[in-house]
Write an enzyme that holds these catalytic residues in place. Structure first.
Site, mmCIF file in Angstrom:
data_model
loop_
_atom_site.group_PDB
_atom_site.id
_atom_site.type_symbol
_atom_site.label_atom_id
_atom_site.label_comp_id
_atom_site.label_asym_id
_atom_site.label_seq_id
_atom_site.Cartn_x
_atom_site.Cartn_y
_atom_site.Cartn_z
ATOM 1 N N GLY A 30 0.849 -1.188 0.000
ATOM 2 C CA GLY A 30 0.000 0.000 0.000
ATOM 3 C C GLY A 30 0.885 1.238 0.000
ATOM 4 C CB VAL A 32 2.566 2.770 4.810
ATOM 5 C CG1 VAL A 32 3.717 2.590 5.793
ATOM 6 C CG2 VAL A 32 1.635 3.855 5.305
ATOM 7 N NE ARG A 107 -1.310 6.337 15.149
ATOM 8 C CZ ARG A 107 -1.134 7.591 15.521
ATOM 9 N NH1 ARG A 107 -1.453 7.961 16.755
ATOM 10 N NH2 ARG A 107 -0.638 8.498 14.685
ATOM 11 C CG ASP A 167 4.709 9.816 17.375
ATOM 12 O OD1 ASP A 167 5.027 8.837 16.679
ATOM 13 O OD2 ASP A 167 3.618 9.925 17.917
ATOM 14 N NE ARG A 170 3.686 13.033 11.342
ATOM 15 C CZ ARG A 170 2.905 11.965 11.290
ATOM 16 N NH1 ARG A 170 2.552 11.343 12.405
ATOM 17 N NH2 ARG A 170 2.464 11.518 10.118
ATOM 18 C CG HIS A 194 2.852 5.869 16.731
ATOM 19 N ND1 HIS A 194 3.331 7.070 16.268
ATOM 20 C CD2 HIS A 194 2.070 5.381 15.741
ATOM 21 C CE1 HIS A 194 2.860 7.291 15.054
ATOM 22 N NE2 HIS A 194 2.100 6.282 14.709
#
Lengths: 334, 334
Positions: A30, A32, A107, A167, A170, A194
């Site tokens: 996919g 990712v 999630r 994370d 970012r 996460h």
């Protein structure tokens, strides 16, 4: 009559070709999975890349599209099949398979759906690459890394969750942007889950060793006039925001997986915030996977860095552990 | 009270930030545009990347996803907007915008649809980057490169079509695979139209200077027992095949665009088969763009290599030129 090949090229060595030394498998093609594959290819980290998925046409199409670019790459062999034999002798297996987060879905709601998929995948991976290191990316990553560890029978240092590596990236981007510097010059760690309960370790944030908390003791609290806490909130909201805008996230996670792959493949002993088995640390009694700063090398997780966390940060990490254990203990058939 | 930024960092240089020296813009953030963007980023080719599209949410989502990965990259600034002001001072602009080929649709059927899109795009590019080089990727690439040249008013050496750079890469991959060597060790050129009437220059195909046609004088003909011609056919069918399997192609074209970008921004003067204005060569009268081996450097197309083509190959090129001119002459509003 001799073929062009026979006329042109005289073999010197006709035995079996060398097996690959730096083979990477990506499970799931996919968005990712392909972002991970392309980042790994463009960083020249693998001498062979294998792709696996259940969607056969898409899998073949993606393999061909990469092969057509082989002129521009340094990975001479790209293979793909729904049969896991194609993954044999992998050093690293990146698992991105599973269903993706829907808009607004947390999630943790994905869990049982993805556990069932992993029951098919993980034993096959280990069958063909019994010495590999598995990097789990699929969400909810901490729970699924635990599931992978259980299903694989591998020692805990060889099962890693991509965890808060993204994370933290970012966070470093958003903080550095506010300070007008490059992300790599801003040091800051996000640990724990996460996801919604990730822990920004404000006490450790620094630029060139200058502690931000020393400059602003209220940093990360509700009393902070500069509201730096907002930046951590943006990190937690990031995935949801990008999903809302473009339907999914893939580039940043792909780049972060290549970064982990590089440390493992090149035996670098670099420290990354990734999800590892933390039972016994910080007063955590359950078998949960959470992100802590881990030293990564060709053996997997070589060691864990002991953070000096404030009492409040320890409590947050424990809260993450409890939230995760609540879900894990109800999972069936692992 | 001073902020963390003020306490932490004392500016030295009081002038405004330096403008970028190697800015690349990608127009269109579909699969091809993003593959180009990521390939360029992972190969460290630009100091600033700008993205433009009409779909604002998707554009913002893609920009954010890349920014979240900046920690792992050497490109410090990624910007995006539907307003072309964001593209100012680009060295290179990669145009991938437009509608994509449907399954079974030939490239030439896309034309008028994409011409209308280009009329909104090209003048805006020039307005903000009057000295740029434009690399056209959208299909049908040869016609759209002509259209871009007309709409831009730029001299012809500054307009390049990605052309048969990808066809040649696929050819080299497929031929090399049959010979058990790496694509970069197989020298072969596919010229002319990027599409159904592309011309494989069999007379030049060689490995380490050993000419394949000398080993097999029938190579590329119907009489050839080894049917090497089938390999060129596989190249022509490649795009259709990958589209049928995964819905589109993006990786190979993305890698090939990064390869061209590298020659231009690093002023390498490498030779690539790309689409350039060929009127006056090989007896071609029309103002058409076709792929020939071009020397690419900081000026764009520095020069063209004069091929020694057989009469049959020259007439194939002329046929491509005629087909393309047949379409171009009916285009409105250029």
């Amino acid at each position: 009559m001799a073929s062009v090949l026979q006329k042109l090229i005289t073999p010197l060595f006709t035995g079996t070709p060398e097996p690959p030394r730096n083979k990477v498998t990506v499970v799931g093609v996919g968005q990712v999975g392909m972002a991970c594959a392309v980042s790994i290819l463009l960083r020249e980290l693998a001498d062979e890349l294998a792709l696996v998925d259940v969607l056969e046409d898409k899998l073949k199409g993606e393999m061909m599209d990469l092969q057509h670019g082989s002129l521009f790459l340094k990975t001479p062999k790209i293979v793909a099949d729904k049969d896991y034999s194609v993954t044999a002798n992998s050093r690293i297996v990146v698992v991105t398979a599973g269903v993706r987060q829907q808009e607004g879905e947390s999630r943790l709601n994905l869990v049982q759906r993805n556990v069932n998929i992993f029951k098919h995948i993980i034993p096959q991976i280990v069958r063909y690459s019994p010495d590999c290191i598995i990097i789990v990316v699929s969400n909810p990553v901490d729970v699924l890394t635990y599931v992978t560890w259980k299903l694989s029978g591998l020692p805990k240092h060889r099962v890693i969750g991509s965890g808060t590596n993204l994370d933290s990236a970012r966070f470093r981007f958003l903080m550095a942007d506010k300070l007008g510097i490059h992300s790599s010059s801003f040091n800051g760690w996000i640990l724990g889950e996460h996801g919604d309960t990730s822990v920004p370790v404000w006490s450790g944030t620094n630029v060139a060793g200058v502690s931000l908390q020393t400059l602003n003791p209220n940093i990360g609290t509700d009393f902070d006039e500069e509201n730096w806490k907002e930046t951590h909130k943006m990190v937690v909201d990031s995935a949801y925001e990008v999903i809302k805008l473009k339907g999914y996230t893939n580039w940043a996670i792909g780049l972060s997986v290549a970064d982990l792959t590089e440390s493992l493949m090149r035996n670098m002993n670099r420290i990354h915030p990734v999800s590892t088995m933390v039972q016994g640390m910080y007063g955590i009694g359950d078998e949960v996977y959470l992100s802590l700063p881990c030293v990564l090398n060709s053996g997997g997780v070589a060691s864990v860095v002991n953070m000096t966390l404030t009492d409040e940060e320890v409590a947050q990490v424990q809260a993450s552990a409890n939230a995760l254990w609540d879900i894990q203990r109800d999972l069936r058939d692992i | 009270m001073s902020s963390v930024l003020q306490k932490l960092i004392t500016p030295l240089a009081s002038s405004s930030a330096e403008p970028p020296r190697n800015k690349v813009t990608v127009v269109g953030v579909g699969q091809v545009g993003m593959a180009c963007a990521v390939s360029i980023l992972l190969r460290d080719l630009c100091d600033e990347l700008a993205l433009v599209d009409v779909m604002e949410d998707r554009l913002k989502g893609e920009m954010m996803d890349l920014q979240h990965g900046l920690l792992f990259l050497k490109t410090s600034k990624v910007v995006a907007d539907k307003d072309y002001a964001v593209t100012a001072n680009s060295r290179l602009v990669v145009v991938t915008a437009g509608v994509r080929q449907q399954e079974g649709e030939s490239r030439l059927n896309l034309v008028q649809r994409n011409v209308n899109v280009f009329k909104a795009i090209i003048p805006q590019i020039i307005k903000y980057s009057p000295n740029c080089t434009i690399l056209v990727v959208s299909n049908p690439v040869d016609v759209l490169t002509y259209v871009t040249w007309k709409l831009s008013g730029l001299p012809k050496h500054r307009i390049i079509g990605s052309g048969t750079n990808l066809d040649s890469a696929r050819f080299r991959h497929l031929m090399a695979e049959r010979l058990g060597i790496h694509a970069s060790s197989f020298n072969g050129w596919v010229l002319g139209e990027h599409g159904d009437t592309s011309v494989p220059v069999w007379s030049g195909a060689n490995v380490a200077g050993v000419n394949l046609q000398k080993l097999n004088p029938e190579i590329g003909t119907d009489a050839d027992k080894e049917q090497w011609k089938a390999t060129h056919k596989a190249v022509v069918d490649s795009a259709y095949e990958v589209i049928k399997l995964k819905g589109y192609t993006n990786w190979a074209i993305g890698f090939s665009v990064a390869d061209l970008t590298e020659s231009i921004v690093k002023n390498l003067s490498r030779v690539h088969p790309v689409s350039t204005m060929v009127k006056g060569m090989y007896g071609i009268d029309g103002e058409v763009f076709l792929s020939l081996p071009c020397v690419l450097n900081g000026s764009g197309v520095g020069s063209v290599v004069n091929m020694t083509l057989t009469d049959a190959e020259v007439s194939q090129l002329k046929k491509s030129a005629d087909t393309l001119w047949g379409i171009q002459k009916d285009l409105k509003d250029l």
